[in-house]
Design an enzyme around this catalytic site. Structure first.
Site, PDB file in Angstrom:
ATOM      1  N   GLY A   1      -1.269   4.400 -20.178  1.00 53.55           N
ATOM      2  CA  GLY A   1      -2.340   4.054 -21.435  1.00 53.55           C
ATOM      3  C   GLY A   1      -2.630   2.586 -21.054  1.00 53.55           C
ATOM      4  O   GLY A   1      -3.762   2.054 -21.800  1.00 53.55           O
TER       5      GLY A   1
ATOM      6  N   ARG B   1       0.739  -1.094  -0.056  1.00 53.24           N
ATOM      7  CA  ARG B   1      -0.075   0.043   0.067  1.00 53.24           C
ATOM      8  C   ARG B   1       1.011   1.464   0.149  1.00 53.24           C
ATOM      9  O   ARG B   1       1.666   1.381   0.828  1.00 53.24           O
ATOM     10  CB  ARG B   1      -0.854  -0.153   1.172  1.00 53.24           C
ATOM     11  CG  ARG B   1      -1.971   1.088   1.174  1.00 53.24           C
ATOM     12  CD  ARG B   1      -3.040   1.021  -0.013  1.00 53.24           C
ATOM     13  NE  ARG B   1      -3.631   2.355   0.000  1.00 53.24           N
ATOM     14  CZ  ARG B   1      -4.912   2.428   0.598  1.00 53.24           C
ATOM     15  NH1 ARG B   1      -5.354   1.835   1.347  1.00 53.24           N
ATOM     16  NH2 ARG B   1      -5.459   3.598   0.151  1.00 53.24           N
ATOM     17  N   GLY B   2       0.958   2.005  -1.116  1.00 55.89           N
ATOM     18  CA  GLY B   2       1.945   2.967  -1.338  1.00 55.89           C
ATOM     19  C   GLY B   2       1.718   4.066  -0.309  1.00 55.89           C
ATOM     20  O   GLY B   2       2.759   4.449   0.268  1.00 55.89           O
ATOM     21  N   GLU B   3       0.616   4.506   0.078  1.00 57.46           N
ATOM     22  CA  GLU B   3       0.588   5.497   1.196  1.00 57.46           C
ATOM     23  C   GLU B   3       1.112   5.248   2.453  1.00 57.46           C
ATOM     24  O   GLU B   3       1.506   5.985   3.435  1.00 57.46           O
ATOM     25  CB  GLU B   3      -0.953   6.162   1.440  1.00 57.46           C
ATOM     26  CG  GLU B   3      -1.919   5.122   2.088  1.00 57.46           C
ATOM     27  CD  GLU B   3      -3.249   5.469   1.958  1.00 57.46           C
ATOM     28  OE1 GLU B   3      -3.784   5.478   3.410  1.00 57.46           O
ATOM     29  OE2 GLU B   3      -3.668   5.979   0.881  1.00 57.46           O
ATOM     30  N   ASP B   4       1.270   3.975   2.739  1.00 62.71           N
ATOM     31  CA  ASP B   4       1.802   3.275   4.058  1.00 62.71           C
ATOM     32  C   ASP B   4       3.218   3.308   4.078  1.00 62.71           C
ATOM     33  O   ASP B   4       3.931   3.808   4.963  1.00 62.71           O
ATOM     34  CB  ASP B   4       1.036   1.993   4.469  1.00 62.71           C
ATOM     35  CG  ASP B   4      -0.385   2.328   4.886  1.00 62.71           C
ATOM     36  OD1 ASP B   4      -0.891   3.421   5.040  1.00 62.71           O
ATOM     37  OD2 ASP B   4      -0.993   1.146   4.933  1.00 62.71           O
ATOM     38  N   THR B   5       3.689   2.674   2.865  1.00 63.35           N
ATOM     39  CA  THR B   5       5.265   2.291   3.106  1.00 63.35           C
ATOM     40  C   THR B   5       6.058   2.710   1.808  1.00 63.35           C
ATOM     41  O   THR B   5       7.382   2.498   1.946  1.00 63.35           O
ATOM     42  CB  THR B   5       5.290   0.649   2.987  1.00 63.35           C
ATOM     43  OG1 THR B   5       4.726   0.164   1.817  1.00 63.35           O
ATOM     44  CG2 THR B   5       4.659   0.248   4.147  1.00 63.35           C
ATOM     45  N   ARG B   6       5.539   3.352   0.893  1.00 62.15           N
ATOM     46  CA  ARG B   6       6.223   3.778  -0.321  1.00 62.15           C
ATOM     47  C   ARG B   6       7.602   4.512  -0.026  1.00 62.15           C
ATOM     48  O   ARG B   6       8.619   4.399  -0.446  1.00 62.15           O
ATOM     49  CB  ARG B   6       5.377   4.518  -1.271  1.00 62.15           C
ATOM     50  CG  ARG B   6       6.420   5.264  -2.728  1.00 62.15           C
ATOM     51  CD  ARG B   6       5.550   5.765  -3.458  1.00 62.15           C
ATOM     52  NE  ARG B   6       4.576   4.945  -4.474  1.00 62.15           N
ATOM     53  CZ  ARG B   6       3.136   4.944  -4.058  1.00 62.15           C
ATOM     54  NH1 ARG B   6       2.732   5.974  -3.513  1.00 62.15           N
ATOM     55  NH2 ARG B   6       2.556   3.870  -4.892  1.00 62.15           N
TER      56      ARG B   6
ATOM     57  N   GLU C   1      -4.947  -7.944  -6.016  1.00 66.97           N
ATOM     58  CA  GLU C   1      -3.531  -8.286  -6.293  1.00 66.97           C
ATOM     59  C   GLU C   1      -3.225  -9.587  -5.355  1.00 66.97           C
ATOM     60  O   GLU C   1      -2.793 -10.581  -5.474  1.00 66.97           O
ATOM     61  CB  GLU C   1      -2.357  -7.364  -6.021  1.00 66.97           C
ATOM     62  CG  GLU C   1      -2.204  -6.315  -6.725  1.00 66.97           C
ATOM     63  CD  GLU C   1      -1.138  -5.075  -6.408  1.00 66.97           C
ATOM     64  OE1 GLU C   1      -1.001  -4.220  -7.042  1.00 66.97           O
ATOM     65  OE2 GLU C   1      -0.457  -5.438  -5.355  1.00 66.97           O
TER      66      GLU C   1
END
Length: 1010
Positions: A58, A25-30, A92
């Site tokens: 695209g 989850r990007g907002e948590d660990t990116r 995913e």
């Protein structure tokens, strides 16, 4: 085409696009944990899928992600507090969960949540699923799939990194990912067959578990054998165990095109993860390599190195690399690796039949077994390729989709026109050779494949090609192989390469070639009867009639003006011969059909002349100098009425150093293909008495006083009735063979031969008296196998005198041995006798006994060991035998006997054959003899070191005296014994032998412990 056997498993192989896929989850660990994890994976060189970098603009995100998940070997899921609130992440995860039981590995990481919270969907995960059930109340089945996926993945073994140092936990994760990726070969391919065991062998040589040292391993083998493929497979498997790695494909090409600085740039660029470097100065590049690599554990592969200078200029010094680093150097030339002082050399071997078959089938049939109706053709193709992977792949691809008739046609064409893709790869090694090495390679490929090393080196030496170092270089470049029995061989495709090089400038015109080896080609050249400007060597061995027997016109040979080597066997000539090339150095012409050498032939450069079973009457019609002649063999030339004037052969004093007169029998010629002269001179074991010789030539031994430098003289089975006194003038003579002649005694001048090492008097049926044997000079010598052979001489009288002279001579030889710097030597003695002397203090009835070796092996006062056997032989009158007719000699019994001493040890035997001529037809009465063998202590230890057990097997040795009797001859060993000889024994024996006034005293001394 349908496969006959099991279908290929290659269809089930997954071609991986990525090493690792990370779901997070990007907002948590990116910008924290996941970013650090990606960095560590990238540093290790793993290929990673990262959704915010890899997805094309695209494109369909869902489709891209599904393909990325399916194409990744390891799937990592980073569970964080907001992971379950993302339906994208859950989709995913559902796909990942479906792959748990496939060939992929799933690794869960619990970042800021507990495994229990994920598994049971409580806390933040419980709140997220309340919202999902509300949002997707029309598709609760999908929501349940997400729940099941969370539970399933959370139950897998992983890492709980909550409240733990991220660096340490990430290091653990990287270590496990590396281990999982290295567990199987990383580059599955149709080309990779039989690779697993080879990769494992290489890993052992690299000692990957050791991080304290820096190791360099060399890989060598012939072109096309799969060196690069093997190392590439290994590289993919182990590169992630290093801080950084690089694989430089073609060092030789880089150096040739751009110089060493480009190779250094590539090494640095790969190791520093693509960092762009502007390097124009070698000193700066070298300094940068030293500074940037010394703290890194690196793996460096250098492919196709063809010179040590290339390695030196790369400046890859061990001390400039970090601990645990490994360098792998790939080269066709083993000498380069040895000169660079690599730690280990791995020689890549040809594929065995099973692996070769599998590789071929994958290329030709796209399956793992032979298609129906193609079995014989497949085996023929594999026989042609002889385990060479390159040839197997090229042939398999060539034959794919072809029918049976096309296969047959292709195989026939290959024999005449080898596939260019194969030859081009092999040709690289040839082109890199020096000129003399190229000549040696071409001679071996055209003439000497399968011949003994001694014979090949002998002829190449005559040709002026420096064979000792030349053959060694060819072996190191994997162009030639020397077998354990000292036979020289090469891969059939290399043999074909050499022959194609000879043919390449004029494929359809053999008269323009430098060499001829095929009967058909020689026949065509003879028919054309035209000048041959390039032809230097002809070697035709035609034992089995491959074609209808034809007669060639000898006159065409007169037009071969540059011929230097001529060997003809089984070739019939007619007509007249007025000239041969004055460049000829070696002639071996079986059944030479003319009565003398050509009148216009100037043999000034001739070194060896072998005219076995010829029609010659006299060697030369007119006197001509033969300054360089070392070997002459006119054996079984039954029409010979005049032997050469040997003073003419000399030309002037000092040029007869190596002249030998040889008698060689039919069986040895057939066994050797061409006369291996030097070997036969030393050990003429196969010669037979020629009953058809006219007695009139028995007295035609030439005058010999001018042979001042003659070292080897063989006059065996020449029907000689006397040996002239002048033989004593041959003061350089070391080997004298007078076997099978009709003289009654030898001249007293024999004792003047002070350098004589070996005297053979076997099967001299009329011999009655022996003169005094020579007194050995005190000069040292480089090599010796000394011997006295008085075997099957039934009319010999004064046996007692013979007996004592033999032992006296042995003592003299031992004294010379003690004064020589050479500490290796053997002495053979065969004399009449029935009782082993008591001097042999260890004796046993029968043919075997145990030996006690340990106390003497390292005693410096020990000279050596003498072994003795009492042997009896007689013809079995009831045995009619099995005979055959020798058309140019006598009728004789097939088969020869032998006698050998065997030293039997726990883990290996050493066998010593005594060079005795044992043929049934040569015996008429019962024959009793003593056979004695002396080894110096050093020689015994040296030979013992060749057994598998090495020098640690002296505690249990058995002496066995073994006979192999020919049909119709009875042979039996009645007793055997041995004696350790010490320096003080030699002094004592010599004193008694010297001062004992009569033979009876000497005999008493020898028959007692005296």
């Amino acid at each position: 085409m349908d496969c006959k056997g099991i279908q290929s498993s290659s269809s089930s192989w997954m071609i991986w696009k990525y090493d690792v896929f990370v779901s997070f989850r990007g907002e948590d660990t990116r910008n924290n944990f996941t970013d650090h994890l990606f960095g560590a994976l990238h540093t290790k060189g793993f290929v990673i899928f990262r959704d915010d970098r890899e997805l094309r603009k695209g494109g369909s995100i869902s489709t891209e992600l599904l393909q990325a998940i399916e194409g990744s070997r390891i799937l990592i899921v980073v569970f964080s507090k907001n992971y379950a609130s993302s339906t994208w992440c859950l989709q995913e995860l559902a796909k990942i969960a479906d792959n748990v039981e496939v060939s992929q590995t799933v690794l869960p990481i619990f970042y800021d949540v507990s495994p229990s919270e994920v598994r049971k969907q409580t806390g933040n995960y419980g709140k997220a699923f309340v919202e999902h059930e509300e949002r997707f109340r029309d598709n609760l089945e999908m929501v349940q799939t997400w729940r099941d996926a969370l539970t399933r993945v959370a139950n897998l073994s992983g890492w709980d990194v909550s409240d733990k140092p991220q660096y340490g936990e990430i290091e653990k994760i990287i270590k496990e990912v590396t281990r999982l990726l290295d567990r199987k070969l990383s580059t599955p391919s149709d080309d990779i067959v039989g690779m697993q065991s080879r990769v494992e062998e290489l890993e052992k040589l690299l000692v990957l578990d050791s991080n304290d040292d820096i190791r360099v391993v060399g890989i060598c083998g012939m072109g096309g054998i799969g060196k690069s493929t093997l190392v590439a497979t290994l590289y993919c498997r182990i590169c992630n165990q290093f801080d950084a790695s690089c694989f430089i494909d073609d060092i030789s090409k880089l150096f040739g095109d751009y110089g060493p600085i480009e190779a250094q740039k590539q090494i640095l660029s790969q190791i520093l993860n693509g960092e762009s470097l502007q390097l124009n100065n070698p000193a700066i590049a070298t300094n940068l390599m030293r500074n940037r690599l010394r703290h890194k554990k690196v793996l460096i592969v250098l492919d196709n190195v063809d010179g040590v200078l290339q390695l030196d200029k790369l400046a890859l010094k061990r001390e400039w690399l970090g601990a645990g680093s490994r360098i792998i150097i790939i080269s066709r030339d083993e000498h380069i690796l040895q000169e660079y002082q690599v730690d280990k050399v791995y020689k890549v071997q040809l594929l065995n039949y099973r692996d070769a078959l599998q590789l071929f089938c994958r290329k030709a049939f796209k399956c793992d077994d032979i298609v129906r109706d193609y079995l014989d053709l497949t085996n023929e193709a594999l026989e042609y390729a002889k385990g060479l992977p390159l040839a197997i792949k090229v042939l398999g691809s060539l034959f794919f989709g072809r029918d049976v008739s096309e296969w047959r046609s292709s195989l026939v064409r290959l024999r005449e026109n080898p596939e260019k893709d194969i030859m081009d790869v092999l040709r690289v090694s040839f082109d890199a050779l020096k000129d003399t090495e190229k000549e040696i390679f071409l001679d071996i490929s055209c003439f000497f494949h399968g011949q003994s090393r001694e014979y090949v080196e002998h002829l190449l030496d005559i040709r002026g090609f420096y064979p000792k170092i030349g053959i060694r270089n060819l072996v190191e470049k994997s162009l030639v192989i020397i077998l354990e029995d000292e036979t020289i061989t090469m891969h059939d495709l290399l043999k074909e390469l050499g022959r194609s090089i000879v043919r390449e400038k004029s494929p359809k015109e053999p008269r323009n070639w430098s060499r001829l080896w095929d009967y058909k080609d020689l026949h065509n050249v003879i028919l054309q009867n035209m000048a041959t400007e390039n032809l230097e060597a002809i070697v035709i061995r035609r034992h089995i009639p491959e074609f209808p027997e034809t007669t060639m016109k000898a006159g065409a040979l007169s037009k071969m003006s540059h011929l230097k080597l001529l060997i003809l066997q089984g070739v019939i000539f007619s007509g007249s011969l007025n000239h041969l090339s004055n460049e000829l150095q070696h002639i071996c012409w079986e059944k030479y059909p003319f009565w003398c050498l050509p009148p216009n032939f100037e043999p000034d450069k001739l070194v060896e002349l072998v005219l076995h079973r010829s029609s010659i009457r006299q060697l030369l019609k007119d006197s001509k100098p033969l300054h360089h002649l070392r070997v002459m063999d006119l054996s079984y030339s039954r029409n010979l009425i005049k032997t050469p004037d040997f003073r003419e052969l000399l030309g002037k004093p000092g040029h007869a150093e190596h002249v030998k007169i040889l008698e060689i029998n039919e069986s040895s010629i057939k066994k050797q293909s061409t006369s291996s002269i030097l070997k036969i001179v030393r050990f003429p074991l196969h010669w037979f008495y020629s009953g058809r010789r006219e007695e009139s030539i028995g007295l035609l031994l030439p005058s010999v006083p001018h042979f001042l430098c003659l070292k080897e003289l063989d006059l065996s089975f020449c029907n000689l009735f006397q040996v002239p006194d002048a033989i004593g003038c041959l003061h350089s003579l070391m080997w004298l063979n007078l076997n099978g002649n009709n003289f009654v005694t030898l001249p007293s001048s024999i004792k003047e031969l002070s350098k004589l090492l070996e005297l053979k008097l076997e099967h001299c049926k009329l011999l009655k008296y022996l003169p005094e044997l020579p007194v050995r000079s005190k000069a040292s010598f480089d090599h010796y196998v000394a011997g006295l052979y008085i075997f099957n001489c039934p009319n010999l009288i004064a046996i007692e005198r013979c007996y004592n002279m033999a032992f006296s001579w042995m003592i003299q030889l031992l004294e010379v041995h003690m004064q020589s710097s050479l500490r290796h030597g053997d002495i053979h003695i065969v004399i009449p006798g029935t009782e082993i002397p008591r001097w042999f203090n260890k004796q046993s009835a029968g043919s075997s006994m145990s030996m006690d070796l340990i106390p003497h092996m390292h005693d410096e006062n020990c000279i050596g060991i003498a072994c003795c056997a009492a042997l009896v032989a007689h013809v079995e009158p009831t045995n009619l035998g099995c005979t055959r007719k020798n058309h140019d000699g006598p009728t004789f019994i097939l088969g020869e006997g032998s006698f050998c001493f065997i030293f039997e040890m726990k883990k290996g035997n050493f066998v010593y054959f005594m060079p005795m001529l044992i043929v049934k037809d040569l015996f008429t009465v019962e024959s009793n003899h003593l056979v004695l063998l002396f080894f110096s202590r050093e020689a015994f230890i040296s030979r013992k070191s060749f057994t598998p057990a090495g020098t640690h097997d002296f505690d249990s040795v058995k002496l066995i005296c073994s006979t192999h009797k020919p049909q119709g001859l009875h042979m039996e060993v009645k007793s055997c014994g041995y004696h350790w000889l010490f320096k003080e024994d030699l002094v004592k024996l010599n004193r008694k032998m010297t001062h004992s006034g009569n033979s009876s005293v000497r005999k008493h001394m020898l028959l007692t412990n005296g």
